[in-house]
Write an enzyme that holds these catalytic residues in place. Sequence first.
Site, PDB file in Angstrom:
ATOM      1  N   HIS A  11     -30.161  22.620  39.666  1.00 53.76           N
ATOM      2  CA  HIS A  11     -31.622  22.410  39.554  1.00 53.76           C
ATOM      3  C   HIS A  11     -32.209  23.527  38.685  1.00 53.76           C
ATOM      4  CE1 HIS A  11     -35.606  21.059  41.476  1.00 53.76           C
ATOM      5  NE2 HIS A  11     -35.921  21.937  40.522  1.00 53.76           N
ATOM      6  N   HIS A  13     -35.107  24.590  35.365  1.00 55.13           N
ATOM      7  CA  HIS A  13     -36.166  24.292  34.386  1.00 55.13           C
ATOM      8  C   HIS A  13     -35.912  25.121  33.138  1.00 55.13           C
ATOM      9  CE1 HIS A  13     -38.646  22.085  37.303  1.00 55.13           C
ATOM     10  NE2 HIS A  13     -38.089  22.914  38.166  1.00 55.13           N
ATOM     11  N   ARG A  15     -37.702  24.356  30.151  1.00 56.83           N
ATOM     12  CA  ARG A  15     -38.856  24.221  29.225  1.00 56.83           C
ATOM     13  C   ARG A  15     -38.372  23.674  27.882  1.00 56.83           C
ATOM     14  NH1 ARG A  15     -41.048  24.316  33.982  1.00 56.83           N
ATOM     15  NH2 ARG A  15     -41.640  26.353  34.780  1.00 56.83           N
ATOM     16  N   ASN A  39     -39.583  17.879  33.694  1.00 60.80           N
ATOM     17  CA  ASN A  39     -41.053  18.023  33.729  1.00 60.80           C
ATOM     18  C   ASN A  39     -41.572  18.910  32.603  1.00 60.80           C
ATOM     19  OD1 ASN A  39     -39.918  20.349  34.925  1.00 60.80           O
ATOM     20  ND2 ASN A  39     -41.737  20.717  36.167  1.00 60.80           N
ATOM     21  N   LYS A  94     -35.542  12.112  38.598  1.00 60.25           N
ATOM     22  CA  LYS A  94     -36.275  13.074  39.437  1.00 60.25           C
ATOM     23  C   LYS A  94     -37.580  12.453  39.891  1.00 60.25           C
ATOM     24  CE  LYS A  94     -37.415  17.019  41.316  1.00 60.25           C
ATOM     25  NZ  LYS A  94     -37.725  18.305  40.717  1.00 60.25           N
ATOM     26  N   HIS A 131     -38.480  15.912  44.819  1.00 59.98           N
ATOM     27  CA  HIS A 131     -39.365  17.020  45.189  1.00 59.98           C
ATOM     28  C   HIS A 131     -40.071  16.554  46.462  1.00 59.98           C
ATOM     29  CE1 HIS A 131     -42.065  20.535  44.251  1.00 59.98           C
ATOM     30  NE2 HIS A 131     -42.664  19.943  45.272  1.00 59.98           N
ATOM     31  N   HIS A 169     -34.567  21.900  46.532  1.00 58.22           N
ATOM     32  CA  HIS A 169     -35.163  23.174  46.968  1.00 58.22           C
ATOM     33  C   HIS A 169     -35.782  23.105  48.364  1.00 58.22           C
ATOM     34  CE1 HIS A 169     -38.607  21.079  45.297  1.00 58.22           C
ATOM     35  NE2 HIS A 169     -38.325  21.376  44.053  1.00 58.22           N
ATOM     36  N   ASP A 240     -33.717  26.347  40.849  1.00 55.45           N
ATOM     37  CA  ASP A 240     -35.118  26.050  40.551  1.00 55.45           C
ATOM     38  C   ASP A 240     -35.737  27.195  39.754  1.00 55.45           C
ATOM     39  OD1 ASP A 240     -37.363  24.456  40.433  1.00 55.45           O
ATOM     40  OD2 ASP A 240     -38.131  25.057  42.403  1.00 55.45           O
ATOM     41  N   HIS A 244     -42.565  30.827  33.652  1.00 57.97           N
ATOM     42  CA  HIS A 244     -43.900  30.601  33.078  1.00 57.97           C
ATOM     43  C   HIS A 244     -44.274  31.874  32.332  1.00 57.97           C
ATOM     44  CE1 HIS A 244     -45.024  26.900  35.243  1.00 57.97           C
ATOM     45  NE2 HIS A 244     -44.320  27.389  36.245  1.00 57.97           N
ATOM     46  N   ALA A 256     -47.052  27.807  39.578  1.00 57.84           N
ATOM     47  CA  ALA A 256     -45.952  27.919  40.541  1.00 57.84           C
ATOM     48  C   ALA A 256     -44.627  27.993  39.800  1.00 57.84           C
ATOM     49  CB  ALA A 256     -45.951  26.704  41.460  1.00 57.84           C
TER      50      ALA A 256
HETATM   51  O1  DOR Z   1     -42.241  26.451  41.720  1.00 59.04           O
HETATM   52  C1  DOR Z   1     -41.981  25.460  41.070  1.00 59.04           C
HETATM   53  N1  DOR Z   1     -41.999  25.464  39.723  1.00 59.04           N
HETATM   54  N2  DOR Z   1     -41.700  24.332  41.712  1.00 59.04           N
HETATM   55  C2  DOR Z   1     -41.525  23.169  41.075  1.00 59.04           C
HETATM   56  O2  DOR Z   1     -41.324  22.180  41.726  1.00 59.04           O
HETATM   57  C3  DOR Z   1     -41.690  23.098  39.597  1.00 59.04           C
HETATM   58  C4  DOR Z   1     -41.472  24.372  38.974  1.00 59.04           C
HETATM   59  C5  DOR Z   1     -41.962  24.421  37.537  1.00 59.04           C
HETATM   60  O3  DOR Z   1     -41.630  23.506  36.771  1.00 59.04           O
HETATM   61  O4  DOR Z   1     -42.649  25.368  37.183  1.00 59.04           O
HETATM   62 ZN    ZN Z   2     -37.846  22.464  40.143  1.00 58.78          ZN
END
Ligand code: DOR
Ligand code: ZN
Length: 336
Positions: A11, A13, A15, A39, A94, A131, A169, A240, A244, A256
């Site tokens: 899992h 991310h 970007r 996402n 997802k 999720h 998660h 996860d 950011h 988040a």
């Molecule tokens: O904390 C998180 N950030 N939870 C998620 O489900 C998505 C992720 C994100 O893409 O930033």
């Molecule tokens: Zn995630």
Amino acid sequence: MLKLIQPDDWHLHLRDGANMTSIVSATARCFARAIIMPNVKPPITTVAQALAYRQKICAVESRFNPLMTLYLTQDTSISDIIQVKNSEHVIALKYYPAGATTNSELGVKNLQQVWGIFEAMQQHDVPLLIHGEVTTAHIDIFDREKVFIHEILDPILTHFPKLRVVLEHITTQEAVDYVLHHNISATITAHHLLMNRNALFEGGLSPHHYCLPVLKREHHRQALLEAATSGNPKFFLGTDSAPHAQSDKESKCGCAGIYTAPAALALYAEAFEQVNALDKLEGFASFYGADFYQLPRNTQKITLEKSTWKMPLNFKFGHQKVIPFRAGTDIYWKQN
Ligand code: DOR
Ligand code: ZN
């Protein structure tokens, strides 16, 4: 010193664009494969988009095999499911409840509209990654996972008992119990194994500890630790890791997501060591996820040594910076 078969991150991310370019190596230096979350903006909703995104990742990092996912929307079709079934590189869908987290606006608003898709996924044995949080405003944020399990997940599994599901998660004792008693699997992050909700308010509001699902009470963390270190193959590693830009985290409405990739395996080792279960790390990190996805286990080995180093204060993130988990503080395990 710990020697283990190279792990995978089930899992992640990554970007896109310049942001992706600056962070993908942090994962590739440790993990052989990772499931890449869809996402991004705009979201990855078709196999063609997923393959194009994958190519960009591979152009930056050839060491690494990104396994792609599609973002389930009201427009997902049965033909999309069949294309996933036939794809080597796109392996799951997802499910984001609309509004549950970062870029989830196009997620599922009405379960009935995706019922036929679940049917096709069950029929073609395509995994559904969930999720698991409700978004109803009146539900307390700390109860969102528990309520999702009872109100959404349980009816889905009652109708589709053979659907292959990963509850992503997980953060609560209720989720652990549900996974133990049903035919599903779950990923667990390093940050949910290492922190409880006090970390959100340690010495003031800590935006870098804010993620979704949000951190929970200590007894939930203990339940997660017990599950992760139990040797039960239903529970496997999914970081996860969700970077950011610093300015998006340290803002009046912080995003988040916790960026753990630069030390992911070391962080899991730290958590497992807390409960004297380092002998269970390899199964959790390197075997059970591959088994769930019916992929071969890796054969290369990596070593982790007990050696303290300092996590840098920040990393480049496109034209900006990202603050990693544990920035400027000690990390106790080091990958060679
Ligand atoms: O904390 C998180 N950030 N939870 C998620 O489900 C998505 C992720 C994100 O893409 O930033
Ligand atoms: Zn995630």
